[in-house]
Scaffold this motif. Structure first.
Motif, short mmCIF file in Angstrom:
data_model
loop_
_atom_site.label_atom_id
_atom_site.label_comp_id
_atom_site.label_asym_id
_atom_site.label_seq_id
_atom_site.Cartn_x
_atom_site.Cartn_y
_atom_site.Cartn_z
N GLU A 93 0.82 -1.21 0.00
CA GLU A 93 0.00 0.00 0.00
C GLU A 93 0.85 1.27 0.00
O GLU A 93 0.37 2.33 -0.37
CB GLU A 93 -0.95 0.01 1.21
CG GLU A 93 -2.12 -0.91 1.02
CD GLU A 93 -3.07 -0.94 2.21
OE1 GLU A 93 -4.25 -1.26 1.99
OE2 GLU A 93 -2.64 -0.66 3.34
N THR A 94 2.11 1.14 0.38
CA THR A 94 3.00 2.31 0.41
C THR A 94 3.78 2.48 -0.89
O THR A 94 4.54 3.43 -1.03
CB THR A 94 4.02 2.17 1.57
OG1 THR A 94 4.91 1.08 1.30
CG2 THR A 94 3.31 1.95 2.89
N VAL A 95 3.59 1.58 -1.85
CA VAL A 95 4.35 1.58 -3.09
C VAL A 95 3.46 2.00 -4.25
O VAL A 95 2.30 1.58 -4.33
CB VAL A 95 4.93 0.17 -3.36
CG1 VAL A 95 5.70 0.14 -4.66
CG2 VAL A 95 5.81 -0.27 -2.20
N ASP A 96 3.97 2.81 -5.15
CA ASP A 96 3.21 3.25 -6.33
C ASP A 96 3.38 2.22 -7.44
O ASP A 96 4.25 2.35 -8.30
CB ASP A 96 3.70 4.63 -6.79
CG ASP A 96 2.89 5.17 -7.96
OD1 ASP A 96 1.75 4.69 -8.16
OD2 ASP A 96 3.39 6.05 -8.66
N CYS A 97 2.58 1.16 -7.37
CA CYS A 97 2.62 0.11 -8.39
C CYS A 97 1.27 -0.60 -8.42
O CYS A 97 0.45 -0.45 -7.52
CB CYS A 97 3.75 -0.88 -8.13
SG CYS A 97 3.48 -1.92 -6.68
N CYS A 98 1.04 -1.38 -9.45
CA CYS A 98 -0.19 -2.16 -9.58
C CYS A 98 -0.02 -3.49 -8.87
O CYS A 98 0.95 -4.20 -9.12
CB CYS A 98 -0.53 -2.39 -11.05
SG CYS A 98 -0.90 -0.87 -11.94
N TRP A 99 -0.95 -3.82 -8.02
CA TRP A 99 -0.93 -5.10 -7.32
C TRP A 99 -2.33 -5.38 -6.79
O TRP A 99 -3.17 -4.50 -6.70
CB TRP A 99 0.08 -5.11 -6.16
CG TRP A 99 -0.27 -4.13 -5.08
CD1 TRP A 99 0.05 -2.80 -5.05
CD2 TRP A 99 -1.06 -4.38 -3.92
NE1 TRP A 99 -0.48 -2.22 -3.92
CE2 TRP A 99 -1.16 -3.16 -3.20
CE3 TRP A 99 -1.68 -5.50 -3.40
CZ2 TRP A 99 -1.86 -3.05 -2.01
CZ3 TRP A 99 -2.39 -5.40 -2.21
CH2 TRP A 99 -2.46 -4.18 -1.53
#
Length: 89
Positions: free
Chosen positions: A28-34
Motif C-alpha cells: 500500500e506504500t508503493v506506487d505500483c499495480c498489485w
C-alpha cells in the motif's frame, strides 16, 4: 525466457516470508499495480465491489472490460436444466 521456473520458485519463497496482511501493508506504500487474490465470496462482499444485480435478483461481478463508446452487454440468462439437450449432435 527459459528461466521462468526459477523466477516463480524465488517469488514463491519470497511471498512465504510474510503474511498476506503484511504484504498488503507494505504494498500500500508503493506506487505500483498489485492486488490480493480473493475468494468469490470476498469479491462480492468487499466495500465498493463492482457487483450488479440482474432483473431476477441474482448478483454478478461486473464485466471488467470497459470501452468508452461500447458498454458491455452481458447476458445473465441461464438455460434451464436440459434446455438445449436436443440441440446437441
Amino acid at each position: 525466457v527459459g528461466e521462468q521456473q526459477v523466477l516463480v520458485a524465488e517469488l514463491q519463497a519470497l511471498f512465504l516470508t510474510r503474511t498476506q496482511a503484511e504484504w498488503v501493508a507494505l504494498l500500500e506504500t508503493v506506487d505500483c499495480c498489485w492486488s490480493t487474490i480473493r475468494t468469490l465470496h470476498d469479491a462480492f462482499n468487499e466495500d465498493g465491489a463492482p457487483v450488479e444485480t440482474d432483473a431476477k435478483g441474482r448478483r454478478h461481478i461486473q464485466n471488467p472490460i470497459r470501452f468508452r463508446n461500447e458498454p458491455a452487454q452481458p447476458s445473465h440468462d441461464v438455460p434451464g436444466y436440459g434446455e438445449h439437450t436436443r440441440d446437441l449432435p
